[in-house]
Design an enzyme around this catalytic site. Structure first.
Site, PDB file in Angstrom:
ATOM      1  NE  ARG A   1       3.904   5.511 -13.107  1.00  0.00           N
ATOM      2  CZ  ARG A   1       3.597   5.344 -11.842  1.00  0.00           C
ATOM      3  NH1 ARG A   1       2.715   4.446 -11.500  1.00  0.00           N
ATOM      4  NH2 ARG A   1       4.173   6.068 -10.915  1.00  0.00           N
TER       5      ARG A   1
ATOM      6  CD  GLU B   1       3.655   8.144   3.487  1.00  0.00           C
ATOM      7  OE1 GLU B   1       4.049   7.760   2.362  1.00  0.00           O
ATOM      8  OE2 GLU B   1       3.492   7.389   4.458  1.00  0.00           O
TER       9      GLU B   1
HETATM   10  P1  AMP Z   1      -1.415  11.244  -5.216  1.00  0.00           P
HETATM   11  O1  AMP Z   1      -0.822  12.588  -5.324  1.00  0.00           O
HETATM   12  O2  AMP Z   1      -1.350  10.658  -3.836  1.00  0.00           O
HETATM   13  O3  AMP Z   1      -2.837  11.160  -5.789  1.00  0.00           O
HETATM   14  O4  AMP Z   1      -0.508  10.264  -6.076  1.00  0.00           O
HETATM   15  C1  AMP Z   1      -0.714  10.166  -7.420  1.00  0.00           C
HETATM   16  C2  AMP Z   1       0.559   9.934  -8.188  1.00  0.00           C
HETATM   17  O5  AMP Z   1       1.453   9.025  -7.538  1.00  0.00           O
HETATM   18  C3  AMP Z   1       0.189   9.333  -9.515  1.00  0.00           C
HETATM   19  O6  AMP Z   1       0.904  10.023 -10.519  1.00  0.00           O
HETATM   20  C4  AMP Z   1       0.563   7.889  -9.403  1.00  0.00           C
HETATM   21  O7  AMP Z   1       1.239   7.477 -10.558  1.00  0.00           O
HETATM   22  C5  AMP Z   1       1.467   7.756  -8.182  1.00  0.00           C
HETATM   23  N1  AMP Z   1       0.990   6.766  -7.188  1.00  0.00           N
HETATM   24  C6  AMP Z   1       0.529   7.022  -5.941  1.00  0.00           C
HETATM   25  N2  AMP Z   1       0.193   5.907  -5.280  1.00  0.00           N
HETATM   26  C7  AMP Z   1       0.427   4.892  -6.123  1.00  0.00           C
HETATM   27  C8  AMP Z   1       0.254   3.457  -6.056  1.00  0.00           C
HETATM   28  N3  AMP Z   1      -0.227   2.847  -4.967  1.00  0.00           N
HETATM   29  N4  AMP Z   1       0.589   2.731  -7.140  1.00  0.00           N
HETATM   30  C9  AMP Z   1       1.071   3.324  -8.257  1.00  0.00           C
HETATM   31  N5  AMP Z   1       1.263   4.646  -8.385  1.00  0.00           N
HETATM   32  C10 AMP Z   1       0.940   5.429  -7.357  1.00  0.00           C
END
Ligand code: AMP
Length: 176
Positions: free
Chosen positions: A64, A101
Protein backbone atom coordinates in the site's frame (compact mmCIF):
# COMPACT_ATOMS: atom_id res chain seq x y z
CA UNK A 1 -8.81 23.13 5.66
CA UNK A 2 -6.35 20.43 6.72
CA UNK A 3 -8.41 19.52 9.84
CA UNK A 4 -11.43 19.26 7.58
CA UNK A 5 -9.77 16.81 5.19
CA UNK A 6 -8.41 14.79 8.12
CA UNK A 7 -11.97 14.35 9.44
CA UNK A 8 -13.22 13.27 6.00
CA UNK A 9 -10.34 10.83 5.62
CA UNK A 10 -10.96 9.38 9.05
CA UNK A 11 -14.52 8.64 7.97
CA UNK A 12 -13.09 6.85 4.92
CA UNK A 13 -11.06 4.36 6.96
CA UNK A 14 -13.04 1.15 7.46
CA UNK A 15 -12.32 -0.90 10.57
CA UNK A 16 -12.47 -4.64 9.87
CA UNK A 17 -12.32 -6.73 13.03
CA UNK A 18 -10.42 -10.00 13.25
CA UNK A 19 -8.53 -9.57 9.94
CA UNK A 20 -6.09 -11.08 9.04
CA UNK A 21 -6.38 -12.87 12.38
CA UNK A 22 -8.47 -12.77 15.54
CA UNK A 23 -7.89 -9.73 17.75
CA UNK A 24 -6.53 -7.46 14.96
CA UNK A 25 -8.61 -4.47 13.85
CA UNK A 26 -7.55 -3.96 10.25
CA UNK A 27 -7.62 -0.36 8.98
CA UNK A 28 -8.95 -0.75 5.43
CA UNK A 29 -8.03 2.23 3.26
CA UNK A 30 -9.71 0.98 0.04
CA UNK A 31 -12.72 3.33 0.61
CA UNK A 32 -10.24 6.24 0.42
CA UNK A 33 -8.68 4.93 -2.79
CA UNK A 34 -12.01 4.42 -4.52
CA UNK A 35 -13.24 7.97 -3.81
CA UNK A 36 -11.30 10.40 -6.01
CA UNK A 37 -11.76 13.35 -3.63
CA UNK A 38 -10.60 11.35 -0.63
CA UNK A 39 -7.67 9.87 -2.52
CA UNK A 40 -6.63 13.37 -3.61
CA UNK A 41 -7.04 14.66 -0.04
CA UNK A 42 -4.78 11.89 1.27
CA UNK A 43 -2.10 12.62 -1.35
CA UNK A 44 -2.34 16.37 -0.61
CA UNK A 45 -1.50 15.72 3.06
CA UNK A 46 1.70 13.93 2.05
CA UNK A 47 2.51 16.63 -0.53
CA UNK A 48 2.11 19.48 1.98
CA UNK A 49 4.47 17.64 4.28
CA UNK A 50 7.03 17.13 1.49
CA UNK A 51 7.19 20.65 0.11
CA UNK A 52 10.33 22.70 0.69
CA UNK A 53 12.39 19.67 1.71
CA UNK A 54 14.37 19.35 -1.50
CA UNK A 55 13.55 15.64 -1.78
CA UNK A 56 15.34 13.49 -4.34
CA UNK A 57 13.31 10.29 -4.00
CA UNK A 58 10.26 8.82 -2.32
CA UNK A 59 10.56 5.25 -1.04
CA UNK A 60 7.32 3.24 -0.72
CA UNK A 61 6.79 -0.02 1.17
CA UNK A 62 5.12 -3.09 -0.41
CA UNK A 63 2.20 -2.87 -1.16
CA UNK A 64 0.00 0.00 0.00
CA UNK A 65 3.02 2.27 0.33
CA UNK A 66 3.31 1.99 -3.47
CA UNK A 67 -0.14 3.51 -3.96
CA UNK A 68 0.51 6.60 -1.88
CA UNK A 69 4.28 6.88 -2.39
CA UNK A 70 4.34 6.67 -6.18
CA UNK A 71 1.52 9.19 -6.53
CA UNK A 72 3.34 11.61 -4.21
CA UNK A 73 6.58 11.10 -6.18
CA UNK A 74 4.76 11.78 -9.46
CA UNK A 75 3.28 15.01 -8.13
CA UNK A 76 6.58 16.17 -6.63
CA UNK A 77 8.46 15.35 -9.82
CA UNK A 78 10.94 13.04 -8.08
CA UNK A 79 11.85 9.36 -8.45
CA UNK A 80 10.11 6.47 -6.69
CA UNK A 81 11.82 3.45 -5.11
CA UNK A 82 9.93 0.29 -4.09
CA UNK A 83 10.90 -1.75 -1.03
CA UNK A 84 9.49 -5.22 -1.52
CA UNK A 85 8.96 -8.44 0.34
CA UNK A 86 11.83 -10.81 -0.33
CA UNK A 87 11.94 -12.59 -3.67
CA UNK A 88 10.15 -10.00 -5.84
CA UNK A 89 12.96 -7.70 -6.99
CA UNK A 90 14.95 -9.02 -9.98
CA UNK A 91 18.33 -7.23 -9.67
CA UNK A 92 20.96 -7.20 -6.85
CA UNK A 93 19.44 -6.26 -3.52
CA UNK A 94 20.16 -5.31 0.05
CA UNK A 95 18.13 -7.33 2.55
CA UNK A 96 16.79 -6.40 5.99
CA UNK A 97 15.15 -8.83 8.41
CA UNK A 98 12.30 -7.78 10.67
CA UNK A 99 10.14 -9.47 13.27
CA UNK A 100 6.53 -10.37 12.81
CA UNK A 101 4.21 -11.54 15.55
CA UNK A 102 5.50 -15.06 14.93
CA UNK A 103 8.95 -15.43 13.37
CA UNK A 104 10.71 -13.17 10.89
CA UNK A 105 10.32 -11.71 7.43
CA UNK A 106 12.62 -9.91 5.02
CA UNK A 107 12.39 -6.79 2.90
CA UNK A 108 14.56 -5.97 -0.11
CA UNK A 109 15.66 -2.92 -2.06
CA UNK A 110 17.75 -2.73 -5.23
CA UNK A 111 21.37 -1.81 -4.41
CA UNK A 112 21.37 0.95 -7.03
CA UNK A 113 17.94 2.38 -6.17
CA UNK A 114 19.46 5.58 -4.80
CA UNK A 115 22.80 7.39 -4.76
CA UNK A 116 24.65 8.00 -1.49
CA UNK A 117 23.51 11.30 0.01
CA UNK A 118 20.22 11.49 -1.86
CA UNK A 119 17.44 13.08 0.19
CA UNK A 120 14.79 10.45 0.88
CA UNK A 121 11.29 10.38 2.37
CA UNK A 122 9.73 7.04 3.32
CA UNK A 123 5.97 6.60 2.75
CA UNK A 124 3.58 3.88 3.90
CA UNK A 125 -0.13 3.64 4.61
CA UNK A 126 0.13 2.66 8.26
CA UNK A 127 2.59 2.58 11.15
CA UNK A 128 1.78 -0.24 13.58
CA UNK A 129 4.63 -1.81 15.60
CA UNK A 130 7.20 -0.15 13.34
CA UNK A 131 9.00 -3.38 12.42
CA UNK A 132 8.33 -3.04 8.70
CA UNK A 133 9.35 0.58 8.40
CA UNK A 134 12.39 0.07 10.65
CA UNK A 135 13.58 -2.55 8.14
CA UNK A 136 12.95 -0.03 5.35
CA UNK A 137 15.00 2.65 7.13
CA UNK A 138 17.84 0.13 7.57
CA UNK A 139 17.83 -0.52 3.81
CA UNK A 140 17.89 3.18 2.96
CA UNK A 141 20.84 3.73 5.31
CA UNK A 142 22.69 0.66 3.96
CA UNK A 143 22.86 2.20 0.50
CA UNK A 144 23.73 5.64 1.88
CA UNK A 145 20.42 7.47 1.42
CA UNK A 146 19.80 10.45 3.68
CA UNK A 147 16.45 9.65 5.28
CA UNK A 148 14.74 12.93 6.10
CA UNK A 149 11.45 11.65 7.44
CA UNK A 150 8.97 8.75 7.51
CA UNK A 151 5.36 9.62 6.63
CA UNK A 152 2.25 7.52 7.24
CA UNK A 153 -1.40 8.12 6.49
CA UNK A 154 -2.33 6.25 9.69
CA UNK A 155 -0.51 5.68 12.97
CA UNK A 156 -1.64 3.21 15.65
CA UNK A 157 -0.14 5.21 18.49
CA UNK A 158 -0.81 2.59 21.16
CA UNK A 159 1.78 0.31 19.49
CA UNK A 160 4.56 2.94 19.87
CA UNK A 161 6.01 2.18 16.42
CA UNK A 162 7.70 5.57 16.17
CA UNK A 163 10.08 4.56 18.96
CA UNK A 164 11.43 1.83 16.65
CA UNK A 165 12.20 4.44 14.01
CA UNK A 166 14.25 6.76 16.22
CA UNK A 167 16.00 9.02 15.37
CA UNK A 168 14.06 9.34 12.09
CA UNK A 169 11.33 12.02 12.35
CA UNK A 170 7.87 10.44 11.98
CA UNK A 171 4.79 12.22 10.62
CA UNK A 172 1.29 10.73 10.50
CA UNK A 173 -2.04 12.25 9.59
CA UNK A 174 -4.71 10.00 11.17
CA UNK A 175 -3.85 8.86 14.69
CA UNK A 176 -5.63 6.08 16.58
P1 AMP B 1 4.31 -2.87 11.46
O1 AMP B 1 5.53 -3.50 10.93
O2 AMP B 1 3.74 -3.57 12.66
O3 AMP B 1 4.46 -1.36 11.72
O4 AMP B 1 3.18 -3.05 10.36
C1 AMP B 1 3.10 -2.16 9.33
C2 AMP B 1 2.64 -2.80 8.05
O5 AMP B 1 1.61 -3.76 8.23
C3 AMP B 1 2.10 -1.71 7.17
O6 AMP B 1 2.64 -1.88 5.88
C4 AMP B 1 0.61 -1.88 7.21
O7 AMP B 1 0.08 -1.79 5.92
C5 AMP B 1 0.34 -3.27 7.80
N1 AMP B 1 -0.54 -3.25 8.99
C6 AMP B 1 -0.19 -3.55 10.27
N2 AMP B 1 -1.22 -3.46 11.11
C7 AMP B 1 -2.28 -3.08 10.37
C8 AMP B 1 -3.66 -2.77 10.66
N3 AMP B 1 -4.17 -2.86 11.90
N4 AMP B 1 -4.45 -2.39 9.64
C9 AMP B 1 -3.96 -2.29 8.38
N5 AMP B 1 -2.69 -2.56 8.04
C10 AMP B 1 -1.85 -2.94 9.01
Amino acid sequence: MMADSVDKLRAGVRDVSDFPKKGIVFKDITPILSDHALFRASIDLFLDQCRGKNIDKIVGIDARGFLFGSTVAYELGVGFVPIRKRGKLPYKTEIAKYSLEYGEAEMEMHVDAMMPGERIVLVDDLLATGGTSAAATALIRKVGGQLLEAQFLIELEFLHGRKQLEPTPVVSFLKY
